[in-house]
Design a protein around this motif. Structure first.
Motif, PDB file in Angstrom:
ATOM      1  N   PHE A  23      49.744   7.808   8.976  1.00 61.14           N
ATOM      2  CA  PHE A  23      49.818   8.475   7.687  1.00 61.14           C
ATOM      3  C   PHE A  23      49.600   9.980   7.782  1.00 61.14           C
ATOM      4  CE2 PHE A  23      48.202   4.140   6.469  1.00 61.14           C
ATOM      5  CZ  PHE A  23      49.441   3.677   6.052  1.00 61.14           C
ATOM      6  N   GLU A  24      49.412  10.486   8.983  1.00 62.20           N
ATOM      7  CA  GLU A  24      49.230  11.923   9.171  1.00 62.20           C
ATOM      8  C   GLU A  24      50.579  12.550   9.507  1.00 62.20           C
ATOM      9  OE1 GLU A  24      45.940  12.933  11.752  1.00 62.20           O
ATOM     10  OE2 GLU A  24      44.906  11.082  11.180  1.00 62.20           O
ATOM     11  N   PRO A  56      47.778  -4.355   6.482  1.00 61.72           N
ATOM     12  CA  PRO A  56      46.838  -5.147   5.688  1.00 61.72           C
ATOM     13  C   PRO A  56      46.724  -4.694   4.234  1.00 61.72           C
ATOM     14  CG  PRO A  56      45.677  -3.727   7.222  1.00 61.72           C
ATOM     15  CD  PRO A  56      47.132  -3.619   7.550  1.00 61.72           C
ATOM     16  N   GLY A  57      46.667  -5.660   3.353  1.00 53.31           N
ATOM     17  CA  GLY A  57      46.583  -5.383   1.927  1.00 53.31           C
ATOM     18  C   GLY A  57      45.238  -4.861   1.481  1.00 53.31           C
ATOM     19  N   ASP A  58      44.206  -5.031   2.302  1.00 54.51           N
ATOM     20  CA  ASP A  58      42.882  -4.572   1.882  1.00 54.51           C
ATOM     21  C   ASP A  58      42.760  -3.055   1.890  1.00 54.51           C
ATOM     22  OD1 ASP A  58      42.978  -4.566   4.698  1.00 54.51           O
ATOM     23  OD2 ASP A  58      40.859  -5.021   4.904  1.00 54.51           O
ATOM     24  N   CYS A  59      43.804  -2.369   2.340  1.00 56.20           N
ATOM     25  CA  CYS A  59      43.799  -0.906   2.329  1.00 56.20           C
ATOM     26  C   CYS A  59      44.501  -0.348   1.096  1.00 56.20           C
ATOM     27  CB  CYS A  59      44.479  -0.372   3.586  1.00 56.20           C
ATOM     28  SG  CYS A  59      43.579  -0.746   5.092  1.00 56.20           S
ATOM     29  N   LEU A  62      49.590   1.197  -1.872  1.00 55.26           N
ATOM     30  CA  LEU A  62      50.239   2.457  -1.523  1.00 55.26           C
ATOM     31  C   LEU A  62      50.383   2.588  -0.012  1.00 55.26           C
ATOM     32  CD1 LEU A  62      51.355   5.296  -2.157  1.00 55.26           C
ATOM     33  CD2 LEU A  62      49.006   6.110  -2.047  1.00 55.26           C
ATOM     34  N   TYR A  63      49.327   2.316   0.712  1.00 51.40           N
ATOM     35  CA  TYR A  63      49.375   2.437   2.166  1.00 51.40           C
ATOM     36  C   TYR A  63      50.249   1.355   2.790  1.00 51.40           C
ATOM     37  CZ  TYR A  63      45.837   5.975   1.687  1.00 51.40           C
ATOM     38  OH  TYR A  63      45.171   7.117   1.337  1.00 51.40           O
ATOM     39  N   ARG A  64      50.229   0.177   2.211  1.00 45.91           N
ATOM     40  CA  ARG A  64      51.079  -0.903   2.715  1.00 45.91           C
ATOM     41  C   ARG A  64      52.553  -0.526   2.565  1.00 45.91           C
ATOM     42  NH1 ARG A  64      52.686  -5.713   0.211  1.00 45.91           N
ATOM     43  NH2 ARG A  64      51.378  -5.162  -1.561  1.00 45.91           N
ATOM     44  N   TYR A  65      52.918   0.045   1.414  1.00 44.34           N
ATOM     45  CA  TYR A  65      54.301   0.473   1.199  1.00 44.34           C
ATOM     46  C   TYR A  65      54.676   1.633   2.112  1.00 44.34           C
ATOM     47  CZ  TYR A  65      54.293  -2.443  -2.997  1.00 44.34           C
ATOM     48  OH  TYR A  65      54.216  -3.489  -3.874  1.00 44.34           O
ATOM     49  N   ARG A  66      53.753   2.561   2.291  1.00 47.69           N
ATOM     50  CA  ARG A  66      54.033   3.694   3.182  1.00 47.69           C
ATOM     51  C   ARG A  66      54.257   3.223   4.612  1.00 47.69           C
ATOM     52  NH1 ARG A  66      49.898   8.425   2.700  1.00 47.69           N
ATOM     53  NH2 ARG A  66      51.337   9.259   4.242  1.00 47.69           N
ATOM     54  N   ALA A  67      53.477   2.260   5.072  1.00 50.79           N
ATOM     55  CA  ALA A  67      53.648   1.721   6.420  1.00 50.79           C
ATOM     56  C   ALA A  67      54.991   1.010   6.543  1.00 50.79           C
ATOM     57  CB  ALA A  67      52.502   0.767   6.754  1.00 50.79           C
ATOM     58  N   TYR A  68      55.362   0.262   5.516  1.00 47.79           N
ATOM     59  CA  TYR A  68      56.640  -0.449   5.529  1.00 47.79           C
ATOM     60  C   TYR A  68      57.811   0.537   5.580  1.00 47.79           C
ATOM     61  CZ  TYR A  68      59.495  -4.593   4.878  1.00 47.79           C
ATOM     62  OH  TYR A  68      60.373  -5.624   5.082  1.00 47.79           O
ATOM     63  N   LEU A  69      57.718   1.600   4.796  1.00 45.49           N
ATOM     64  CA  LEU A  69      58.780   2.601   4.803  1.00 45.49           C
ATOM     65  C   LEU A  69      58.840   3.362   6.121  1.00 45.49           C
ATOM     66  CD1 LEU A  69      58.522   3.898   1.141  1.00 45.49           C
ATOM     67  CD2 LEU A  69      60.304   2.447   2.135  1.00 45.49           C
TER      68      LEU A  69
END
Length: 95
Positions: A23-24, A56-59, A62-69
């Motif tokens: 994410f950086e 992981p969904g526990d984060c 938003l972060y889950r979608y960013r990782a997927y993208l």
């Protein structure tokens, strides 16, 4: 990339020791370069993509979608990914 965990290492129930360089912004080019490199094993690339789409969904969503993208964008540099069609279909279904 000898170990993709450098960019992303989720430690369940211990976010303080987890790393999320994915994410950086300044690591993005380095991540994509790893997917472009021929000396990085296909299995390592596949494992990294799998970890991104299984973020992981526990984060938080938003972060889950960013990782997927990020995984989807990495397909530009790793077109032989076995998960490519499934990732593209999932994104199209969400649009």
């Amino acid at each position: 990339m000898n170990d993709w965990h450098y960019f992303f290492n989720h430690v369940p129930n211990n976010l303080a020791t987890s790393t999320y360089r994915i994410f950086e912004r300044h690591y993005k080019a380095e991540i994509f370069n790893c997917f472009r490199r021929e000396d990085v094993a296909k299995e390592q690339k596949e494992d990294f993509i799998q970890a991104l789409i299984d973020f992981p969904g526990d984060c938080g969503d938003l972060y889950r979608y960013r990782a997927y993208l990020l995984a989807a964008e990495a397909l530009n540099y790793f077109p032989d990914c076995s998960l490519g069609d499934a990732i593209a279909l999932q994104i199209l279904n969400r649009a």
